[in-house]
Motif scaffolding. Structure first.
Motif, mmCIF file in Angstrom:
data_model
loop_
_atom_site.group_PDB
_atom_site.id
_atom_site.type_symbol
_atom_site.label_atom_id
_atom_site.label_comp_id
_atom_site.label_asym_id
_atom_site.label_seq_id
_atom_site.Cartn_x
_atom_site.Cartn_y
_atom_site.Cartn_z
ATOM 1 N N THR A 116 72.730 111.275 25.111
ATOM 2 C CA THR A 116 72.192 110.418 24.072
ATOM 3 C C THR A 116 71.986 109.005 24.606
ATOM 4 O OG1 THR A 116 72.589 109.449 21.892
ATOM 5 C CG2 THR A 116 74.528 109.924 23.240
ATOM 6 N N LEU A 117 70.901 108.389 24.164
ATOM 7 C CA LEU A 117 70.590 107.036 24.614
ATOM 8 C C LEU A 117 71.303 105.954 23.811
ATOM 9 C CD1 LEU A 117 66.746 107.199 25.320
ATOM 10 C CD2 LEU A 117 68.614 107.196 26.972
ATOM 11 N N ASP A 118 72.120 106.355 22.849
ATOM 12 C CA ASP A 118 72.702 105.383 21.912
ATOM 13 C C ASP A 118 73.443 104.243 22.597
ATOM 14 O OD1 ASP A 118 73.636 107.549 19.096
ATOM 15 O OD2 ASP A 118 71.730 107.081 20.047
ATOM 16 N N TYR A 119 74.061 104.503 23.739
ATOM 17 C CA TYR A 119 74.872 103.478 24.404
ATOM 18 C C TYR A 119 74.203 102.917 25.651
ATOM 19 C CZ TYR A 119 78.205 105.648 21.293
ATOM 20 O OH TYR A 119 78.821 106.160 20.185
ATOM 21 N N TYR A 120 72.921 103.204 25.784
ATOM 22 C CA TYR A 120 72.216 102.815 26.980
ATOM 23 C C TYR A 120 71.137 101.769 26.692
ATOM 24 C CZ TYR A 120 74.246 106.718 29.538
ATOM 25 O OH TYR A 120 75.119 107.581 30.152
ATOM 26 N N ALA A 121 71.133 100.727 27.513
ATOM 27 C CA ALA A 121 69.963 99.857 27.570
ATOM 28 C C ALA A 121 68.895 100.580 28.379
ATOM 29 C CB ALA A 121 70.330 98.543 28.235
ATOM 30 N N ILE A 122 67.647 100.345 28.042
ATOM 31 C CA ILE A 122 66.542 100.995 28.741
ATOM 32 C C ILE A 122 65.639 99.932 29.346
ATOM 33 C CG2 ILE A 122 64.545 102.515 28.533
ATOM 34 C CD1 ILE A 122 67.209 103.926 28.138
ATOM 35 N N SER A 145 67.857 96.514 24.449
ATOM 36 C CA SER A 145 69.283 96.783 24.351
ATOM 37 C C SER A 145 69.542 98.123 23.668
ATOM 38 C CB SER A 145 69.978 95.656 23.581
ATOM 39 O OG SER A 145 69.461 95.581 22.256
ATOM 40 N N SER A 146 70.778 98.583 23.761
ATOM 41 C CA SER A 146 71.131 99.884 23.197
ATOM 42 C C SER A 146 70.890 99.948 21.695
ATOM 43 C CB SER A 146 72.585 100.217 23.517
ATOM 44 O OG SER A 146 73.441 99.203 23.026
ATOM 45 N N SER A 147 71.090 98.839 21.008
ATOM 46 C CA SER A 147 70.882 98.802 19.561
ATOM 47 C C SER A 147 69.419 98.617 19.191
ATOM 48 C CB SER A 147 71.703 97.672 18.947
ATOM 49 O OG SER A 147 71.181 96.419 19.354
ATOM 50 N N GLY A 148 68.637 98.141 20.136
ATOM 51 C CA GLY A 148 67.235 97.837 19.870
ATOM 52 C C GLY A 148 67.004 96.447 19.326
ATOM 53 N N SER A 149 68.074 95.682 19.153
ATOM 54 C CA SER A 149 67.931 94.365 18.525
ATOM 55 C C SER A 149 67.477 93.291 19.501
ATOM 56 C CB SER A 149 69.258 93.945 17.900
ATOM 57 O OG SER A 149 70.267 93.829 18.886
ATOM 58 N N ASN A 150 67.593 93.570 20.788
ATOM 59 C CA ASN A 150 67.260 92.588 21.816
ATOM 60 C C ASN A 150 66.264 93.187 22.792
ATOM 61 O OD1 ASN A 150 68.821 91.787 24.865
ATOM 62 N ND2 ASN A 150 67.552 90.326 23.744
ATOM 63 N N THR A 151 65.171 92.457 23.026
ATOM 64 C CA THR A 151 64.175 92.884 24.001
ATOM 65 C C THR A 151 63.812 91.707 24.897
ATOM 66 O OG1 THR A 151 62.327 92.347 22.530
ATOM 67 C CG2 THR A 151 63.178 94.595 22.419
ATOM 68 N N ALA A 175 67.825 104.033 32.623
ATOM 69 C CA ALA A 175 68.867 103.825 31.627
ATOM 70 C C ALA A 175 70.106 103.258 32.291
ATOM 71 C CB ALA A 175 69.204 105.148 30.936
ATOM 72 N N LEU A 176 70.704 102.309 31.605
ATOM 73 C CA LEU A 176 71.922 101.648 32.063
ATOM 74 C C LEU A 176 72.900 101.636 30.900
ATOM 75 C CD1 LEU A 176 73.568 99.729 33.932
ATOM 76 C CD2 LEU A 176 72.253 97.854 32.919
ATOM 77 N N ILE A 177 74.091 102.214 31.107
ATOM 78 C CA ILE A 177 75.057 102.220 30.012
ATOM 79 C C ILE A 177 75.575 100.795 29.829
ATOM 80 C CG2 ILE A 177 77.016 102.890 31.485
ATOM 81 C CD1 ILE A 177 77.922 104.619 29.007
ATOM 82 N N LEU A 178 75.237 100.226 28.678
ATOM 83 C CA LEU A 178 75.531 98.817 28.433
ATOM 84 C C LEU A 178 75.392 98.529 26.950
ATOM 85 C CD1 LEU A 178 76.022 95.968 29.677
ATOM 86 C CD2 LEU A 178 73.554 95.685 29.693
ATOM 87 N N ILE A 179 76.386 97.860 26.417
ATOM 88 C CA ILE A 179 76.334 97.408 25.033
ATOM 89 C C ILE A 179 76.162 95.897 25.046
ATOM 90 C CG2 ILE A 179 77.532 97.301 22.824
ATOM 91 C CD1 ILE A 179 76.850 100.118 23.669
ATOM 92 N N GLY A 180 75.213 95.401 24.266
ATOM 93 C CA GLY A 180 75.018 93.966 24.205
ATOM 94 C C GLY A 180 73.629 93.552 24.646
#
Length: 128
Positions: free
Chosen positions: A28-34, A52-58, A98-103
């Motif tokens: 799942t991509l949920d915890y990954y920045a793309i 970002s993983s949440s989609g809030s930051n581009t 994909a990079l596992i990253l939150i934030g």
């Protein structure tokens, strides 16, 4: 099998648009920045856009800012890159990674060696 698969590339005339897709399977991509990278012949791979993983930051490279838009649909495990007003200098193989990253993230810090997973690439050619 964990993999990313890009699609949507092709040959287009200058000024036209394309939308690239990057679908993840096996995780799942949920915890990954793309990050979308591109590589033109004879040039180094460069970061184009990231989300970002949440989609809030581009963020975007200066060369594509205002023309490209990155988005994601975590329910579909998919990230998109909408490319408008394409130029011949956008011609390259485009890769998602994909990079596992939150934030929050910035494109300047997204270097290829940090990525956890890569797609196989899709060719984009902009020519009249």
């Amino acid at each position: 099998q964990l993999q990313l698969v890009e699609s949507g590339g092709g040959l287009v005339q200058p000024g036209r648009s394309l939308r690239l897709s990057c679908v993840a399977s096996g995780f799942t991509l949920d915890y990954y920045a793309i990050v979308w990278f591109r590589q033109a012949p004879g040039k180094e791979r460069e970061g184009v856009s990231c989300i970002s993983s949440s989609g809030s930051n581009t963020d975007y490279a200066a060369s594509v800012k205002g023309r490209f838009t990155i988005s994601r649909d975590n329910a579909k495990n998919t990230v998109y890159l909408q490319m408008n007003s394409l130029k011949p200098e956008d011609t390259a193989v485009y890769y998602c990674a994909a990079l596992i990253l939150i934030g929050d993230i910035t494109i300047a810090t997204m270097i290829p060696s940090l990525m956890d997973y890569w797609g196989q690439g899709t060719q984009v050619t902009v020519s009249s």
